[in-house]
Design an enzyme around this catalytic site. Structure first.
Site, PDB file in Angstrom:
ATOM      1  N   SER A  46       0.869  -1.168   0.000  1.00 54.10           N
ATOM      2  CA  SER A  46       0.000   0.000   0.000  1.00 54.10           C
ATOM      3  C   SER A  46       0.907   1.219   0.000  1.00 54.10           C
ATOM      4  CB  SER A  46      -0.918  -0.013   1.220  1.00 54.10           C
ATOM      5  OG  SER A  46      -1.910   0.975   1.071  1.00 54.10           O
ATOM      6  N   GLU A  47       0.744   2.107  -0.979  1.00 50.74           N
ATOM      7  CA  GLU A  47       1.766   3.123  -1.206  1.00 50.74           C
ATOM      8  C   GLU A  47       1.833   4.180  -0.106  1.00 50.74           C
ATOM      9  OE1 GLU A  47      -0.769   2.472  -3.233  1.00 50.74           O
ATOM     10  OE2 GLU A  47      -1.605   4.269  -4.158  1.00 50.74           O
ATOM     11  N   ASN A  48       0.858   4.189   0.804  1.00 57.76           N
ATOM     12  CA  ASN A  48       0.971   5.113   1.928  1.00 57.76           C
ATOM     13  C   ASN A  48       1.951   4.620   2.993  1.00 57.76           C
ATOM     14  OD1 ASN A  48      -1.127   3.163   2.199  1.00 57.76           O
ATOM     15  ND2 ASN A  48      -1.842   4.188   4.048  1.00 57.76           N
TER      16      ASN A  48
END
Lengths: 214, 236, 236, 214
Positions: A46-48
Site C-alpha cells: 500500500s503506497e501510503n
C-alpha cells in the site's frame, strides 16, 4: 456476454505469481485481493507506507493509524512492515514491486494510460498512479471496454490527459484481454470473455490490435 | 539547556507564522495529521499560505479548517478529493493547486531535507506533470527533472517523542511525516506521548532529534476515519 | 511457498557469482560487514569484480580477502586506507579506484535503489570529484550531477532477520547496508539471528523483506575491531 | 610561543553554542569533545550513522557494532539515535549540522580547503570530508600554521587538490585565528596565540589577510 467485475478481477489475478509484491489500485483491482490462489504467497503493498496489508478489521477494531491507500481501515499481518512515503515510492520507482493492477479511463494501443483527470471536471489529482505506472515492472489495467455512451476506451491514442506514456503491459476489459508492447510493438488480442466474439471486439474497439486468439 | 518542549500547539507555533509562508503538513488523508498544529495554524490567522501536503484535509477535517478560514493561496498536493470548498475555489480560480505525483512529492520533500536541489524521475514523463520541466534520457529512458522542496515550517505528527526531539511514528500514520521533519526550516512536532530521554531503543528512532526544533504533547485527538471498512466476524 | 532461506553463505551465493559482475558490500570499515558472504565470494573465485563499498577491508580482514585473492578489478569507495595490498596495486595501476565522497556514495546507492538515475549535490564542486561531470547552478550555488548506482548482487549484513526478508541492523553496523539492500538486482542478507515471522514490531523494521531475495544465518563472526579505544574506570 | 594541540582544540571549542549539532573530524578536532563547556548541551554527530556519541567504553565493554567515523570504539548516550549512511549524509548535506570542525593540509584566503590527497602519495580517499565542508553551515579548520619545512599552510591559493572550494569560515592554527568570507570577502586575522606577534604571522603566512586584531 461480458465479464462481471469479479470475473475481471479473477482474470487480473491470473497475472499473480508466487512471491510477488503487488500494488492494487482502487475499484475493481481491490477485488483481486479476494481471489489470490490458495497456497500462493503474494504480498500486497500500500503506497501510503505498508507492505503486507491484511483484511478489513472486525467492527470495533478499526485503527485510525492503519489505513490503505484507499483510506480504508485495514489490518496488519505477521510479515507486515511500515515505512515512510519516500521509502514506499522508492520501492515503486526502483522497480521492486512486481505488479501493479489499476483502473483506467482510457488505454492506447501503444500502452499509454489516462486515468486521472477529465478536462473541465474537477481534478482530484493523480495520487500515486503516475509513480506506479512509471516504476512498476508490469502494469495491468482493468477497465470497462466502453464508456456508457458506447465509445471505446481502448483507443488508437488517448484523448484524455495521460497518466503515463507507454506504460501498460496488459489490458483486461469486461470483453477481452490484450497484451501491449510498451516498446511500440502494438497490441495483441489474446482472450475473449465468454460469449464475446471477435466481431464484437472489432466493432467496439478504437485501437488497432493483432488477433492472437489461440 | 535550551528546551525544545512547549506546553501546547499555540505556544509551539508562536513567532513562526506569518502571511505568505510555506507550510508542510504531514499525513495521508486524515491519517497521521498534526491535528493540534492545524487548529493553531487556523487560529494564527496567517494568510496567503502555501501548503505542501499529500492532501488538504477533507470536508470539516484536517487542513480543511485552514482552507475554510480563507488562509490558503496555493497548494502542492497529489490528491485533493473529498473537499468541496477546495473544489469550488479551485474551479473558480481562487486557489492555485500544483499537482504532484505522490512519489514525486515525497521524494521532492526528502530531497529538500537532504540538500539535493534536483533529481530525475521517470514519473510523469509524457504527461502534464512534465510540462515546462527539463526532460532527459538516462539508460535509454526519458526522465523528468524535479526539484527539492523545503518549507518555512514543517508540522509533523508523531506517536511518541522525547525532549531532545527523537520521534517514533505508528503504523501508516508515518507516511509523509519523516521527510517533512527534515525539510522544515523550523520543524514542530506534536506527539501523543512524551517519553523520557533514554527510553527509546536508539535503533528504533524514526526521526532523530536534530530535525525537530519544537515539540509538544497534543490533546483531544479525534483521528477521524474517512472510510471505516470492516468485515463480519466469523460465526463459531 | 518459495523460500528466501538458505543454509549458508555458499548456498546463498550459488548461481549469482560470475567474472566481471558488480558487487555491493555493506559496512563501514569492518563494522557491519557481511563476513560470511565475503568469504564465500572469495571461495567462488569470480574474477574482475567491481566492488562498491565505503572501504575495501583492511589488512587481513573483510573485502581484503577477495582483493588478496586477485579478484578485484575496480573499486568504488570513499576511503581505502589501512590496506597495503590495495595501496600497492593501485600505485602500480593494477586496480582502478573511483573515489566517491562518502555521502555521495551513500546517496548514489540510495538513488539507484529508488529508481533515481541522477541527482545534484554541492559535494565535490570545484574538486577532482567533479571532473568530467555536469555542473550546474541551483539557488545561486554550484552543484555536481551524480548518478544512481545499482549492482548485480548486494551483500548485506543485518543483526536480525525473518524468513520473509525483513531486517533489523544494530547500532552503527547499519551504515551502508540498508541502501545496498535496495540497490542489488539480487540482495543476499546474512543475519546473526533468524527470528520467527511476526516477532518484529512492524514499526521497527529497517529493511522491508521486499528488498531481500536470499537470507541465511551467518556463523563464526570475528567482528574485528580496527581501533580499540577505551577509557580508564573511575576509581571509587 | 604557539598554541598546543589542546589549546587549539580549546579555541575551536569556543565556536560551540548551546544546542549545536556538531561533527568533529579526526586528529585535533577530536579533542574538542573533551573541552565542551560545562552546562552546554552539544550533540556530536558521527557520519557513519549516529547522533549523540558518548565517551570511549571501559576496557572489556567495547562493542564492535558501535564505532565512530574514526573507527574507534565508543559508547552511546541516553539521547543517541542510529541511522543509515544515506540519512546521516542527508543531515550533513541538508544543512542540519551546525558546525564541522576538521583538520586541514592547506587553506586558502578565499576559504578553499585541501585535506585529502597529496599527488604522488597514496590516496586514501576523502571519506566524508567533501560532504561535510559542502553541507555544514559553519566549517572550522584546525591545523598547524606551517609545514615542518616552514612553508605556510594558509595560502593565497591551495596547491594541493581541493576538498572544497570556498567552504572554510574560520581557521584556527597554532599561531592565530582567521575569519574567512566564503563569498570572496577575504580573510581577517582576529586573534593571536599568546606570545605570537603580528610580525610573526606576516612572516609565516602566504595568504593575504586584513588585520582585525582588537
Amino acid at each position: 456476454m461480458a465479464w462481471t467485475r469479479e470475473q475481471m478481477a479473477a482474470r487480473a489475478a491470473r497475472e499473480l505469481q508466487e512471491g510477488f509484491y503487488v500494488n492494487l489500485g482502487i475499484g475493481i483491482p481491490t477485488l483481486v485481493a479476494n481471489v489470490i490462489p490458495d497456497g500462493m504467497t503474494v504480498t500486497l503493498h500500500s503506497e501510503n507506507g505498508m507492505l503486507g496489508t491484511g483484511p478489513f478489521p472486525y467492527a470495533g477494531e478499526e485503527d485510525a493509524d492503519l489505513i490503505n491507500a484507499g483510506k480504508q481501515t485495514i489490518t496488519e499481518l505477521p510479515q507486515t512492515s511500515y515505512f515512510s512515503s519516500a521509502d514506499s515510492f522508492g520501492m515503486i520507482r526502483g522497480g521492486h514491486i512486481n505488479l501493479s493492477i489499476l483502473g483506467g479511463m482510457q488505454v492506447s494501443e501503444s500502452g499509454d494510460l489516462a486515468n486521472w483527470m477529465v478536462p473541465g471536471k474537477m481534478i482530484k489529482g493523480m495520487g500515486g498512479a503516475m509513480d506506479l505506472v512509471a516504476g512498476v515492472g508490469r502494469v495491468v489495467v482493468v477497465m470497462d471496454h466502453c464508456e456508457k455512451s458506447g465509445e471505446s476506451k481502448f483507443k488508437a491514442s488517448c484523448t484524455l490527459p495521460l497518466t503515463g506514456k507507454g506504460v501498460v503491459d496488459l489490458l483486461v476489459t469486461d470483453l477481452a484481454v490484450f497484451e501491449i508492447d510498451r516498446r511500440g510493438g502494438g497490441a495483441r488480442l489474446i482472450e475473449l470473455a465468454e460469449g464475446v466474439t471477435l466481431a464484437d471486439i472489432e466493432a467496439k474497439t478504437d485501437a488497432t490490435f493483432e488477433n492472437c486468439l489461440g | 539547556m535550551s528546551s525544545k518542549l512547549y506546553p501546547d500547539a499555540q505556544h509551539a507555533l508562536a513567532g513562526l507564522t506569518a502571511d505568505g509562508i510555506t507550510v508542510m503538513s504531514g499525513g495521508f488523508g486524515l491519517c497521521g495529521i498534526p491535528e493540534n498544529l492545524i487548529t493553531a495554524l487556523r487560529d494564527s490567522g496567517a494568510k496567503n499560505l502555501t501548503i505542501i501536503g499529500n492532501n488538504v484535509g477533507c470536508d470539516e477535517h484536517g487542513m480543511w479548517l485552514v482552507l475554510a478560514n480563507n488562509q490558503i493561496r496555493k497548494v502542492l498536493a497529489s490528491y485533493v478529493g473529498e473537499n468541496k470548498i477546495l473544489e469550488s475555489r479551485y474551479m473558480n480560480g481562487e486557489i492555485e493547486i500544483e499537482f504532484n505525483p505522490q512519489g514525486t512529492l515525497a521524494e521532492r520533500i526528502r530531497a529538500g531535507g537532504a540538500g539535493i536541489p534536483a533529481f530525475y524521475t521517470r514519473t510523469g514523463y509524457g504527461t502534464a506533470v512534465a510540462e515546462g520541466k527539463e526532460t532527459r534520457q538516462f539508460n535509454g529512458e526519458w526522465h523528468v527533472m524535479e526539484t527539492g522542496l523545503t518549507a518555512d515550517i514543517a508540522l509533523v505528527k508523531a506517536w511518541k517523542g522525547d525532549a531532545v526531539g527523537n520521534l517514533m511514528y505508528r503504523k501508516t500514520a508515518r507516511n509523509f511525516n519523516p521527510m517533512m521533519a527534515t525539510a522544515g526550516r523550523v520543524t514542530i512536532a506534536e506527539v501523543e506521548e512524551l517519553v523520557p530521554v533514554g527510553s527509546f531503543d536508539p535503533d528504533h528512532i524514526h526521526t532523530p532529534g536534530i530535525f525537530v526544533q519544537r515539540l509538544f504533547v497534543g490533546q483531544n485527538y479525534t483521528k477521524h476515519i474517512e472510510r471505516r471498512t470492516t468485515r463480519a466476524r466469523e460465526s463459531n
